[in-house]
Design an enzyme around this catalytic site. Structure first.
Site, PDB file in Angstrom:
ATOM      1  N   ASN A   1      -4.992   3.204 103.961  1.00 45.02           N
ATOM      2  CA  ASN A   1      -4.664   3.361 102.547  1.00 45.02           C
ATOM      3  C   ASN A   1      -3.976   2.067 102.114  1.00 45.02           C
ATOM      4  O   ASN A   1      -2.801   1.860 102.405  1.00 45.02           O
ATOM      5  CB  ASN A   1      -3.719   4.566 102.374  1.00 45.02           C
ATOM      6  N   TRP A   2      -4.744   1.210 101.439  1.00 46.73           N
ATOM      7  CA  TRP A   2      -4.178  -0.091 101.033  1.00 46.73           C
ATOM      8  C   TRP A   2      -3.172   0.055  99.896  1.00 46.73           C
ATOM      9  O   TRP A   2      -2.452  -0.892  99.592  1.00 46.73           O
ATOM     10  CB  TRP A   2      -5.289  -1.038 100.584  1.00 46.73           C
ATOM     11  N   LYS A   3      -3.162   1.199  99.235  1.00 48.87           N
ATOM     12  CA  LYS A   3      -2.315   1.402  98.048  1.00 48.87           C
ATOM     13  C   LYS A   3      -2.627   0.291  97.025  1.00 48.87           C
ATOM     14  O   LYS A   3      -3.764  -0.184  96.976  1.00 48.87           O
ATOM     15  CB  LYS A   3      -0.837   1.450  98.432  1.00 48.87           C
TER      16      LYS A   3
ATOM     17  N   HIS B   1      -1.969  12.385  97.526  1.00 45.41           N
ATOM     18  CA  HIS B   1      -0.968  11.567  98.207  1.00 45.41           C
ATOM     19  C   HIS B   1       0.386  11.798  97.535  1.00 45.41           C
ATOM     20  O   HIS B   1       0.472  11.975  96.318  1.00 45.41           O
ATOM     21  CB  HIS B   1      -1.369  10.092  98.118  1.00 45.41           C
TER      22      HIS B   1
ATOM     23  N   GLU C   1       1.633  14.163 105.796  1.00 48.18           N
ATOM     24  CA  GLU C   1       2.441  12.948 105.639  1.00 48.18           C
ATOM     25  C   GLU C   1       3.844  13.330 105.176  1.00 48.18           C
ATOM     26  O   GLU C   1       4.066  13.560 103.979  1.00 48.18           O
ATOM     27  CB  GLU C   1       1.814  12.027 104.589  1.00 48.18           C
TER      28      GLU C   1
ATOM     29  N   GLY D   1       6.374   4.677 104.675  1.00 47.37           N
ATOM     30  CA  GLY D   1       6.876   3.354 104.315  1.00 47.37           C
ATOM     31  C   GLY D   1       8.337   3.133 104.669  1.00 47.37           C
ATOM     32  O   GLY D   1       8.934   2.146 104.248  1.00 47.37           O
TER      33      GLY D   1
ATOM     34  N   GLU E   1       2.655   9.869  96.703  1.00 50.78           N
ATOM     35  CA  GLU E   1       2.966   8.928  95.618  1.00 50.78           C
ATOM     36  C   GLU E   1       2.283   9.364  94.324  1.00 50.78           C
ATOM     37  O   GLU E   1       2.842   9.200  93.233  1.00 50.78           O
ATOM     38  CB  GLU E   1       2.567   7.499  96.029  1.00 50.78           C
TER      39      GLU E   1
ATOM     40  N   SER F   1       4.545   5.760 108.616  1.00 53.00           N
ATOM     41  CA  SER F   1       5.031   4.702 109.512  1.00 53.00           C
ATOM     42  C   SER F   1       4.343   4.727 110.873  1.00 53.00           C
ATOM     43  O   SER F   1       4.967   4.456 111.906  1.00 53.00           O
ATOM     44  CB  SER F   1       6.560   4.772 109.659  1.00 53.00           C
TER      45      SER F   1
ATOM     46  N   GLY G   1      -0.663   3.338 106.030  1.00 49.03           N
ATOM     47  CA  GLY G   1      -0.331   2.504 104.874  1.00 49.03           C
ATOM     48  C   GLY G   1      -0.042   1.075 105.302  1.00 49.03           C
ATOM     49  O   GLY G   1      -0.948   0.261 105.500  1.00 49.03           O
ATOM     50  N   GLY G   2       1.230   0.763 105.478  1.00 46.90           N
ATOM     51  CA  GLY G   2       1.659  -0.613 105.751  1.00 46.90           C
ATOM     52  C   GLY G   2       0.915  -1.283 106.900  1.00 46.90           C
ATOM     53  O   GLY G   2       0.510  -2.446 106.793  1.00 46.90           O
TER      54      GLY G   2
HETATM   55  C1  PEP Z   1       0.696   6.425 103.412  1.00 45.23           C
HETATM   56  O1  PEP Z   1       1.233   6.137 102.348  1.00 45.23           O
HETATM   57  O2  PEP Z   1      -0.342   7.087 103.415  1.00 45.23           O
HETATM   58  C2  PEP Z   1       1.342   5.956 104.642  1.00 45.23           C
HETATM   59  C3  PEP Z   1       1.138   6.642 105.716  1.00 45.23           C
HETATM   60  O3  PEP Z   1       2.130   4.826 104.548  1.00 45.23           O
HETATM   61  P1  PEP Z   1       2.882   4.082 105.757  1.00 45.23           P
HETATM   62  O4  PEP Z   1       1.943   4.037 106.919  1.00 45.23           O
HETATM   63  O5  PEP Z   1       3.213   2.736 105.213  1.00 45.23           O
HETATM   64  O6  PEP Z   1       4.112   4.907 106.062  1.00 45.23           O
END
Ligand code: PEP
Length: 255
Positions: free
Chosen positions: A9-11, A97, A169, A175, A99, A215, A236-237
């Site tokens: 997920n590049w956001k 998600h 999640e 994040g 967010e 994370s 994500g990250g």
């Molecule tokens: C996400 O937002 O789907 C996610 C898992 O982010 P991160 O890996 O950065 O915690």
């Protein structure tokens, strides 16, 4: 058959040039995948055409999107429909998600409609659920995610459910660098599978891919993915750097 999936997920990140380099780097180091060991890259809408082109002819690595609207077409300025995503070559869409739920006030009624749009346009839906920290601290996380799943998915029939992937999640882990322990992940993933089993039967539950997100990185992916009810991750990250994302893909392929 239950699939293991690692989804990026590049956001709201990466220019076209950065996205192209990232996908090139992933493809250069990609291990052999299979129908049961898949990778998804959910780029921003602006990069979808490019990502689709880069992944063309590459088996078991699929272009995805991070959202779609709840209608097929019409006067919805700024929105993108599942029909448009399918037409652009997308195969997976992330919905619900945290967010989107928090910043864009997406509620379960809207998400249920978006899920319908995704499925009726032939997309696989990665449906996200997860609790905020205060719910985890109160110990009511199982009931919280159960409610999200009931409200977002239980209007589907068993055939439709085969095109759903659930991503658990915990919001406190997204994040933040604070990952759920593998024991915490396993416990709630097993609960989610039970929730699906109660409504749709043991086979549907057994075939459901349930991803962990929050994370996840190369150093913890193998332990998380080794849990019997953790079928991969939504990343994500760590999906923004090819070496880190490849480390996570390798952890999935090695299971
Ligand atoms: C996400 O937002 O789907 C996610 C898992 O982010 P991160 O890996 O950065 O915690």
């Amino acid at each position: 058959m239950r699939k293991k999936i690692v989804a990026a997920n590049w956001k709201m990140n990466l220019t076209l040039a950065e996205g192209k380099n990232l996908v090139d780097g992933i493809l250069a180091g990609l291990p052999a995948l299979s129908d049961a060991r898949r990778v998804v890259i959910a780029s921003p809408f602006t990069a979808i055409a490019q990502t689709v082109a880069q992944l063309q002819g590459k088996p078991y690595i699929y272009p995805g999107a991070q959202n779609c609207y709840a209608e097929n077409a019409g006067a919805y300025t700024g929105e993108v429909s599942a029909l448009m995503l399918k037409d652009a070559g997308v195969q997976y869409v992330i919905l619900g998600h945290s967010e989107r739920r928090e910043y864009f006030k997406e509620d379960s009624a809207l998400l249920a409609k978006k899920v319908n749009q995704g499925l009726s346009n032939g997309l696989q839906v990665i449906f996200c659920c997860g609790e905020p920290l205060e719910i985890r601290d109160a110990g009511t996380q199982n009931a919280h995610v159960e409610q999200q799943i009931k409200e977002g998915l239980f209007h589907l029939d068993a055939a439709q459910l085969t095109n759903i992937v659930i991503a658990y999640e915990p919001i406190w882990a997204i994040g933040t660098g604070r990952t759920a322990t593998s024991a915490q992940a396993q416990e709630i993933h097993a609960h989610i599978r039970q929730v699906i089993a109660k409504q749709y039967g043991a086979d549907a539950a057994d075939n459901m891919s349930i991803l962990y997100g929050g994370s996840c990185k190369p150093s913890n992916a193998a332990e998380l993915f080794a849990c019997p009810d953790v079928d991969g991750g939504l990343i994500g990250g760590a999906a923004l750097k090819s070496d880190e994302f490849l480390g996570i893909i390798n952890a999935m392929v090695g299971q």
